[in-house]
Motif scaffolding. Structure first.
Motif, PDB file in Angstrom:
ATOM      1  N   GLU A  70       0.843  -1.190   0.000  1.00  0.00           N
ATOM      2  CA  GLU A  70       0.000   0.000   0.000  1.00  0.00           C
ATOM      3  C   GLU A  70       0.877   1.239   0.000  1.00  0.00           C
ATOM      4  O   GLU A  70       1.958   1.235   0.615  1.00  0.00           O
ATOM      5  CB  GLU A  70      -0.907   0.024   1.235  1.00  0.00           C
ATOM      6  N   PRO A  71       0.436   2.319  -0.670  1.00  0.00           N
ATOM      7  CA  PRO A  71       1.217   3.566  -0.618  1.00  0.00           C
ATOM      8  C   PRO A  71       1.192   4.159   0.790  1.00  0.00           C
ATOM      9  O   PRO A  71       0.151   4.153   1.451  1.00  0.00           O
ATOM     10  CB  PRO A  71       0.514   4.462  -1.632  1.00  0.00           C
ATOM     11  N   MET A  72       2.330   4.640   1.239  1.00  0.00           N
ATOM     12  CA  MET A  72       2.446   5.188   2.589  1.00  0.00           C
ATOM     13  C   MET A  72       3.239   6.490   2.538  1.00  0.00           C
ATOM     14  O   MET A  72       4.160   6.650   1.718  1.00  0.00           O
ATOM     15  CB  MET A  72       3.147   4.212   3.522  1.00  0.00           C
ATOM     16  N   THR A  73       2.906   7.399   3.453  1.00  0.00           N
ATOM     17  CA  THR A  73       3.676   8.627   3.639  1.00  0.00           C
ATOM     18  C   THR A  73       4.240   8.616   5.056  1.00  0.00           C
ATOM     19  O   THR A  73       3.472   8.520   6.024  1.00  0.00           O
ATOM     20  CB  THR A  73       2.800   9.871   3.447  1.00  0.00           C
ATOM     21  N   ALA A  82       1.112   7.596   7.313  1.00  0.00           N
ATOM     22  CA  ALA A  82      -0.270   7.706   6.841  1.00  0.00           C
ATOM     23  C   ALA A  82      -0.412   6.939   5.535  1.00  0.00           C
ATOM     24  O   ALA A  82       0.518   6.892   4.723  1.00  0.00           O
ATOM     25  CB  ALA A  82      -0.638   9.173   6.628  1.00  0.00           C
ATOM     26  N   LYS A  83      -1.583   6.346   5.327  1.00  0.00           N
ATOM     27  CA  LYS A  83      -1.836   5.631   4.083  1.00  0.00           C
ATOM     28  C   LYS A  83      -2.057   6.630   2.954  1.00  0.00           C
ATOM     29  O   LYS A  83      -2.727   7.647   3.133  1.00  0.00           O
ATOM     30  CB  LYS A  83      -3.054   4.715   4.229  1.00  0.00           C
ATOM     31  N   GLY A  84      -1.486   6.298   1.779  1.00  0.00           N
ATOM     32  CA  GLY A  84      -1.647   7.146   0.603  1.00  0.00           C
ATOM     33  C   GLY A  84      -0.525   8.155   0.452  1.00  0.00           C
ATOM     34  O   GLY A  84       0.281   8.371   1.384  1.00  0.00           O
ATOM     35  N   GLY A 131       6.522   6.162   0.210  1.00  0.00           N
ATOM     36  CA  GLY A 131       6.988   4.791   0.019  1.00  0.00           C
ATOM     37  C   GLY A 131       5.829   3.827   0.000  1.00  0.00           C
ATOM     38  O   GLY A 131       4.674   4.226  -0.229  1.00  0.00           O
ATOM     39  N   ARG A 132       6.123   2.565   0.254  1.00  0.00           N
ATOM     40  CA  ARG A 132       5.086   1.548   0.291  1.00  0.00           C
ATOM     41  C   ARG A 132       5.213   0.751   1.582  1.00  0.00           C
ATOM     42  O   ARG A 132       6.286   0.675   2.181  1.00  0.00           O
ATOM     43  CB  ARG A 132       5.159   0.639  -0.930  1.00  0.00           C
ATOM     44  N   SER A 133       4.103   0.118   1.980  1.00  0.00           N
ATOM     45  CA  SER A 133       4.043  -0.524   3.295  1.00  0.00           C
ATOM     46  C   SER A 133       5.000  -1.691   3.443  1.00  0.00           C
ATOM     47  O   SER A 133       5.429  -2.008   4.551  1.00  0.00           O
ATOM     48  CB  SER A 133       2.613  -1.010   3.576  1.00  0.00           C
ATOM     49  N   GLN A 134       5.370  -2.366   2.338  1.00  0.00           N
ATOM     50  CA  GLN A 134       6.248  -3.529   2.465  1.00  0.00           C
ATOM     51  C   GLN A 134       7.725  -3.156   2.454  1.00  0.00           C
ATOM     52  O   GLN A 134       8.585  -4.026   2.558  1.00  0.00           O
ATOM     53  CB  GLN A 134       5.953  -4.563   1.366  1.00  0.00           C
ATOM     54  N   HIS A 135       8.025  -1.864   2.308  1.00  0.00           N
ATOM     55  CA  HIS A 135       9.421  -1.429   2.328  1.00  0.00           C
ATOM     56  C   HIS A 135       9.848  -0.998   3.728  1.00  0.00           C
ATOM     57  O   HIS A 135       9.006  -0.816   4.615  1.00  0.00           O
ATOM     58  CB  HIS A 135       9.619  -0.265   1.352  1.00  0.00           C
ATOM     59  N   PHE A 136      11.137  -0.800   3.904  1.00  0.00           N
ATOM     60  CA  PHE A 136      11.669  -0.326   5.178  1.00  0.00           C
ATOM     61  C   PHE A 136      11.902   1.181   5.112  1.00  0.00           C
ATOM     62  O   PHE A 136      12.304   1.716   4.070  1.00  0.00           O
ATOM     63  CB  PHE A 136      12.985  -1.025   5.517  1.00  0.00           C
ATOM     64  N   SER A 137      11.640   1.837   6.235  1.00  0.00           N
ATOM     65  CA  SER A 137      11.938   3.264   6.344  1.00  0.00           C
ATOM     66  C   SER A 137      13.304   3.421   6.998  1.00  0.00           C
ATOM     67  O   SER A 137      13.574   2.807   8.042  1.00  0.00           O
ATOM     68  CB  SER A 137      10.874   3.980   7.181  1.00  0.00           C
ATOM     69  N   VAL A 138      14.151   4.244   6.375  1.00  0.00           N
ATOM     70  CA  VAL A 138      15.509   4.465   6.870  1.00  0.00           C
ATOM     71  C   VAL A 138      15.629   5.910   7.341  1.00  0.00           C
ATOM     72  O   VAL A 138      15.324   6.849   6.590  1.00  0.00           O
ATOM     73  CB  VAL A 138      16.560   4.169   5.786  1.00  0.00           C
ATOM     74  N   PHE A 139      16.086   6.072   8.571  1.00  0.00           N
ATOM     75  CA  PHE A 139      16.276   7.392   9.165  1.00  0.00           C
ATOM     76  C   PHE A 139      17.771   7.666   9.236  1.00  0.00           C
ATOM     77  O   PHE A 139      18.533   6.855   9.767  1.00  0.00           O
ATOM     78  CB  PHE A 139      15.645   7.450  10.553  1.00  0.00           C
TER      79      PHE A 139
END
Length: 742
Positions: free
Chosen positions: A496-499, A511-513, A535-543
């Motif tokens: 899913e698209p994520m912000t 947030a979704k979308g 990004g998308r929900s199945q990816h990792f967020s890198v800080f």
């Protein structure tokens, strides 16, 4: 008085060596002959002395433990009782030696047994294989701890109990882990080795297919590994739970040896709470008296990959366990040694041969002694009148009988001890009959003792008899299975698209979308917007923080943007409170550009930034006094060019191929900034991006911006590490760069 003078070092060395040898020989390692440790041997012997056979009534366990610690084992009653309980648990011992009545623990919690004042116990029928030959001169005896009585140094085992029930223990500088085996298989291998002394381990493994734990779980170790382990005496055994599918339910009916069902359910539940098992909806423990193990895992639908789910659970829970195999034991030479399978069976056969020889010799000695007495009694019956006269008239009838009939002292005593009612004529016939029978037995015993073939035949017959009486089918089946594999966490969640939004205080939310405007969101008092990424929900967020360290979280696990998020400081350890300054969420194989404000950089892959450590991972070396810039996603195509812009309005465009591809590091110089202006902080690299001929980008300076297309870059093209050209008037104080596609 004589005193021995020792240095402290020598005294400590000697004391520790004595202690270590005590632990090795008298506590931790089993003896190859009977497969028992001293405390186990003393418990079994004490119970036999109390008459607690398999046919007797149960007696309070406290009675047995009292005898054991009072007569033979001067140690704590709780440790002694625990050893006794272990020998009674059919889920711990493959062939239990003790028949317990009462609460002797459960597979889920082996140490949940009741106190010894509540439980009762007796020996099992199998224990006869250790005790039946004890009165027949088969073992050596030694004084107990206070010298008031004797105890057996070992028990005359009729089967290789060291392999049948196994053992585990930790000594000083060594340990043992001997798994249990199937009685029928071990007996057959022993018989084969008896007939074929030259058989190797691989040949014996045709009979012993592997360990046989007291559980119906599967052994999935390949046969080649098992044979190698039996050849060296070292190795490992992998066991896996047995399951079946009932609709949407996965029903587990057998667990690995000593695995706890409640612990396994907790392990699965913790993954469910962490959103790592979205396809599982429920867990149940339906174990009862009829079904000792029945764990139910309910899936959300029947469309999931059940086999992949179980492979994941095998890899992450105790549904699959690995056990050490270390065949270390006390040999017939009273020394500890790691032996291979053939060495164990060969040495045990020597032990068994000697035990049988001693038993036969003991019986032969008794037959000889009885024949000697019968010879004297027969003389008395043949000369009954003279014997009666000597007894009636002589002052020393014993010496007179010995002189008159050339009898030994033992024969004379036997005659004098004979009762009058045994002087009938019928007794003479009984004596002659007994003599005939004993003579025949003596000849048979002497022939067997002198013949290796007859001795071997006798041993084979006894092993075969015990195999048929006590043997059973295997419990732990052997199977070839796929290797356990942990799920790729990103494949478990829907795409899913994520912000992802990051605040200045280090709070994060998602947030979704991609239609979310993070600038209009509410923030905690004193906090404000810092950065965001799509990004998308199945990816990792890198800080990424100023120091070039990256910190990673699964995007789908981030708190919802409906609230104000959670502080990253609760999930990571930020040195010197260096909070993240940028967030990125790209696919793992996405190409990215890494740069620092000092003007250095490189390109690599997004997955190189991933880190599982709370302290993060250093991915960009940033010179002191400067900071890391936000990673840029790039296209590594033939005509890709890097755009570098300083805060002072200088811009340089050069081919991407001039930058190195790295996994981490400082990188190469991208744009030349005069040393004085760079050191003073007057000028620094503000931002970078990578464009292709079909793209354009915007340069912002306050409220103003200018759009650059590929054809507008001719004056700014150059080599990497050049100064570049100044931007048009009004764009000398640049704020940021933005890429856009024409």
């Amino acid at each position: 008085m004589d005193f021995e003078t020792l240095s402290m070092g020598e005294y400590a060395e000697r004391a520790y060596l004595d202690y270590s040898m005590y632990v090795v020989l008298d506590r931790a390692l089993p003896f190859i002959g009977d497969g028992l440790k001293p405390v186990q041997r003393r418990i079994v012997y004490a119970m036999s002395e109390l008459g607690l056979s398999a046919q007797s009534k149960h007696k309070k366990s406290a009675r047995t433990i009292g005898d054991v610690i009072g007569k033979f084992h001067p140690h704590g009653d709780s440790a002694c009782y625990e050893a006794m309980v272990h020998m009674a648990q059919d889920f711990s011992y493959r062939y239990p030696l003790i028949d317990g009545q009462g609460n002797f623990g459960s597979p889920d919690d082996p140490k949940s047994f009741a106190a010894m004042r509540y439980t009762e116990s007796r020996l099992t029928a199998y224990a006869k294989t250790l005790l039946s030959e004890l009165p027949h001169g088969t073992v050596d005896w030694g004084p107990n701890f206070d010298g008031t009585m004797d105890e057996p140094i070992w028990l005359p085992a009729r089967l290789p109990n060291v392999l049948l029930n196994g053992a585990s223990g930790i000594a000083v500088g060594m340990a043992t882990d001997i798994p249990p085996h199937n009685l029928v298989e071990v007996a057959n291998a022993t018989l084969h080795l008896l007939d074929n002394p030259g058989a190797d381990v691989a040949e014996l493994c045709e009979f012993i297919s592997g360990p046989d734990y007291p559980t119906k779980a599967e052994i999935i170790t390949p046969r080649a590994e098992l044979v190698k382990a039996y050849e060296s005496g070292h190795g490992s055994i992998r066991m896996r739970a047995v399951y079946s599918r009932e609709g949407n339910d996965i029903v587990i009916t057998a667990l690995p040896h000593q695995a706890s069902g409640s612990k396994i359910l907790d392990q699965i539940a913790s993954q469910m709470r962490a959103k790592k098992l979205p396809m599982v909806s429920d867990l149940r423990d339906e174990s009862d008296h009829e079904n000792r193990v029945r764990l139910v895992i309910t899936a959300r639908s029947n469309r999931i990959d059940f086999e992949a789910l179980m492979l994941h659970l095998f890899a992450t829970t105790d549904l699959e366990k690995t056990y050490k195999l270390n065949l270390n034991m006390i040999g017939l030479d009273q020394r500890p040694q790691v032996k291979n399978l053939k060495g164990i069976l060969k040495e045990w056969l020597r032990f068994r041969t000697e035990t049988v020889r001693r038993r036969l010799q003991h019986r032969l000695d008794k037959v000889d002694a009885r024949l000697h007495i019968l010879d004297g009694l027969l003389v008395a019956f043949l000369n009954l009148d003279e014997v009666i006269r000597i007894i009636r008239e002589e002052e020393q009838p014993k010496q007179e009988l010995m002189r008159a009939f050339k009898l030994s002292e033992i024969q004379a005593d036997a005659i004098l001890d004979t009762r009058l009612r045994h002087l009938a004529r019928l007794e003479e016939m009984k004596i002659r009959t007994e003599q005939t029978e004993l003579q025949a037995e003596k000849i048979d015993l002497e022939t067997t003792l002198k013949s290796r073939a007859r001795m071997k035949t006798l041993i084979k017959q006894e092993i075969t008899t015990d195999r048929d009486q006590y043997g059973d089918a295997r419990q732990s089946s052997l199977a070839e299975r796929d290797a356990a594999e942990v799920f790729d966490e990103t494949k478990l969640v829907p795409s899913e698209p994520m912000t992802v939004i990051l605040s200045k205080a280090g709070w994060v939310r998602a947030a979704k979308g991609h239609e979310v405007d993070p600038m209009t969101m509410s923030y905690k008092s004193g906090d404000a917007y810092l950065d965001h990424c799509f990004g998308r929900s199945q990816h990792f967020s890198v800080f990424l923080n100023n120091n070039g360290r990256s910190f990673t979280l699964a995007t789908h696990s981030l708190p919802s943007a409906r609230g104000q998020g959670e502080p990253l400081a609760t999930k990571f350890n930020f040195k010197n409170n260096a909070l993240p300054v940028a967030v990125s969420c790209f696919p793992p194989k996405a190409a990215i550009l890494m740069a620092s404000s000092a003007g250095y950089g490189y390109h690599g892959l997004m997955e190189n930034l991933y880190s599982k450590m709370k302290a993060g991972k250093l991915v960009l070396t940033v010179p002191k006094g400067y900071q890391a810039l936000k990673p840029r996603r790039i296209e590594r195509v033939a005509e890709a060019h890097v755009v570098c812009v300083t805060n002072a309005g200088y811009m340089l465009v050069f081919p991407l191929e001039e930058l190195p591809e790295l996994t981490k590091g400082k990188g190469n110089k991208m744009i030349n900034i005069p040393a004085k202006r760079l050191k003073s902080g007057e000028e620094y690299l503000l931002s970078t991006l990578v464009i292709t001929p079909d793209q354009s980008f915007l340069v912002h300076a306050g409220q103003r911006y200018i759009r650059f297309k590929w054809k507008d870059l001719e004056n700014y093209l150059g080599k990497r590490a050049h100064r570049g050209q100044v931007l048009p008037q009004g764009f000398r104080n640049v704020d940021r760069l933005e890429s856009e596609v024409d």
